[in-house]
Design an enzyme around this catalytic site. Structure first.
Site, short mmCIF file in Angstrom:
data_model
loop_
_atom_site.label_atom_id
_atom_site.label_comp_id
_atom_site.label_asym_id
_atom_site.label_seq_id
_atom_site.Cartn_x
_atom_site.Cartn_y
_atom_site.Cartn_z
CE LYS A 118 -4.25 -1.77 1.64
NZ LYS A 118 -5.40 -1.39 2.83
CE LYS A 199 -6.40 -8.29 -1.09
NZ LYS A 199 -6.81 -7.96 -0.08
CE LYS A 202 -13.95 -3.78 1.16
NZ LYS A 202 -14.47 -3.82 2.52
P1 TYM Z 1 -10.72 -6.18 4.70
O1 TYM Z 1 -11.95 -5.36 5.00
O2 TYM Z 1 -9.99 -5.84 3.31
O3 TYM Z 1 -11.72 -7.79 4.28
C1 TYM Z 1 -12.51 -8.49 5.26
C2 TYM Z 1 -12.21 -9.73 5.21
O4 TYM Z 1 -12.40 -10.36 3.73
C3 TYM Z 1 -11.14 -11.09 3.44
N1 TYM Z 1 -10.80 -10.92 1.87
C4 TYM Z 1 -10.86 -11.80 1.22
N2 TYM Z 1 -10.93 -13.31 1.42
C5 TYM Z 1 -10.80 -14.02 0.21
N3 TYM Z 1 -10.39 -13.63 -1.10
C6 TYM Z 1 -10.36 -12.03 -1.38
N4 TYM Z 1 -10.03 -11.78 -2.41
C7 TYM Z 1 -10.38 -11.43 -0.14
N5 TYM Z 1 -10.56 -10.04 -0.03
C8 TYM Z 1 -10.69 -9.83 1.31
C9 TYM Z 1 -10.07 -10.54 4.48
O5 TYM Z 1 -9.04 -11.40 4.47
C10 TYM Z 1 -10.81 -10.14 5.58
O6 TYM Z 1 -10.85 -11.56 6.53
N6 TYM Z 1 -7.45 -5.39 8.24
C11 TYM Z 1 -8.70 -6.13 7.79
C12 TYM Z 1 -9.97 -5.79 8.91
C13 TYM Z 1 -9.65 -5.73 10.20
C14 TYM Z 1 -9.72 -7.01 11.03
C15 TYM Z 1 -9.40 -6.70 12.33
C16 TYM Z 1 -9.79 -8.46 10.61
C17 TYM Z 1 -9.48 -4.76 11.08
N7 TYM Z 1 -9.20 -5.59 12.33
C18 TYM Z 1 -9.16 -7.77 13.32
C19 TYM Z 1 -9.66 -9.58 11.65
C20 TYM Z 1 -9.44 -9.17 12.77
C21 TYM Z 1 -9.11 -5.91 6.53
O7 TYM Z 1 -8.98 -4.74 5.66
O8 TYM Z 1 -10.27 -6.57 5.96
#
Ligand code: TYM
Length: 343
Positions: A118, A199, A202
């Site tokens: 990023k 991957k 968003k």
């Molecule tokens: P975020 O918002 O990017 O994504 C939320 C969840 O979706 C999963 N994910 C995917 N899984 C499979 N294939 C994909 N293409 C894909 N894109 C996203 C992510 O792995 C995630 O599980 N930092 C985290 C949010 C967060 C969090 C936490 C997660 C903040 N605090 C504490 C777990 C525990 C994030 O940006 O997820």
């Protein structure tokens, strides 16, 4: 024989409200949170504080945050069973994050793959982008979560959370549970339809044909899948070869939704007439999975009073766990408590 343990595992997992939820979030994460909510204690914050590590339009962020709560409920997250809340409403997360910042070496954060990706080619990188995983650690540790179900991309952050917890425990005495990342065997990495080597995300959703949004209508879903990148092998089977990543991705999507084994999936496509047929069957499967979710979402989003009530309920319930845990931490660190009872 000793009785089997009935202790429910406690899970915490978050999702960012920047942009509409996409199929990768749903298949890699949210769908499992729903399946397991009867057998686990679930804490699910919509992590708006994480979203502001990159620039957001304030009105849009506010709208997306409520929209994501509605979407999660539409996906099956039951606010009666899971604690669904907004991260910034529970201030203990931010306070704990600061405390943990003070025991976490900068080098640990600079090594994070997502930070490197990023911040690459960015002229100005916010401090928040660097310390993002510390806030994530605070999210997890403040609920004594033992499991963190995430997609593959978040695994490194959960491993770092263990290191952060361990370091704190070593300095101040046993305080935090060391959590485990739980990454699914199938669907951990749903790939971009336009480029199956990255991957689905968003942040690339503006690229035409990259992602399927959970709010896409059936025609858009069909178009995106029809246009998805495949190969010239014309063979419908799972494969780890880079050249076959597109077909592998489509089969993976089909597999998570249908919950079948690889053999069953391949056998479902034995009679398929080429990739055209594959794409049209995968798109029918995705549409039948998403259509009821989208319908339910539109009902919910038109009832802001009910959404507000559910958010407040989730926030209150999260605070009941988070605030006393924060008190324990502040006490250990030596922060002065004026009223003897905490805040
Ligand atoms: P975020 O918002 O990017 O994504 C939320 C969840 O979706 C999963 N994910 C995917 N899984 C499979 N294939 C994909 N293409 C894909 N894109 C996203 C992510 O792995 C995630 O599980 N930092 C985290 C949010 C967060 C969090 C936490 C997660 C903040 N605090 C504490 C777990 C525990 C994030 O940006 O997820």
């Amino acid at each position: 024989m000793p009785a089997a343990s009935t202790k429910k595992s406690r899970i915490l997992t978050g999702i960012q409200p920047s942009g509409d939820m996409q199929l990768g979030n749903y298949l890699g994460a949210v769908k499992r949170w729903v399946t397991n909510q009867d057998i686990q204690t679930n804490f699910i914050p919509v992590v708006d504080l994480h979203s502001i590590t990159v620039k957001q339009d304030p009105e849009e962020l506010r709208r997306q945050t409520v929209s994501l709560v509605a979407m999660l409920i539409a996906c099956g997250v039951d606010p009666e069973k899971s604690t669904l809340f907004i991260q910034s409403h529970v201030s203990a997360h931010a306070v704990l994050s600061w405390v943990l910042n003070c025991t976490t070496p900068v080098g640990w954060l600079e090594r994070m793959i997502q930070y490197k990706e990023k911040s690459h080619n960015q002229e100005r990188v916010s401090t928040g982008l660097l310390t993002y995983p510390v806030l994530m650690a605070a999210d997890i540790l403040i609920y004594d979560a033992d499991e963190v179900p995430v997609g593959e991309d978040q695994k490194q952050h959960v491993e770092l959370t263990r290191d952060i917890a361990e370091r704190f425990n070593n300095i101040y005495g046993q305080t935090f549970v060391l959590p485990e990342a739980v990454v699914p065997q199938v669907g951990a990495r749903v790939m971009g339809l336009d480029n199956p080597l990255i991957k689905m995300s968003k942040s690339h959703a503006h690229i035409r044909g990259h992602a399927i949004s959970m709010l896409d209508d059936p025609k858009e879903i069909e178009r995106s899948i029809k246009r998805s990148v495949t190969d010239s092998f014309n063979e419908i089977c799972f494969s780890n070869e880079k050249e076959r990543a597109g077909v592998n991705n489509l089969l993976g999507i089909y597999q998570v939704i249908t919950q079948k084994t690889e053999q069953e999936v391949e056998s479902d496509f034995k009679d398929a007439r080429g990739y055209g047929d594959l794409k049209s069957r995968v798109s029918d499967t995705v549409i039948s999975e998403i259509e009821p979710v989208t319908k339910r979402y539109h009902e919910l989003i038109n009832d802001p009073a009910e959404l507000g009530r559910l958010i407040q309920k989730g926030d209150d319930s999260a605070r009941q766990y988070a605030d006393p845990k924060l008190d324990i931490v502040l006490d250990k660190v030596g922060l002065h408590r004026n009223d003897g009872a905490g805040r």
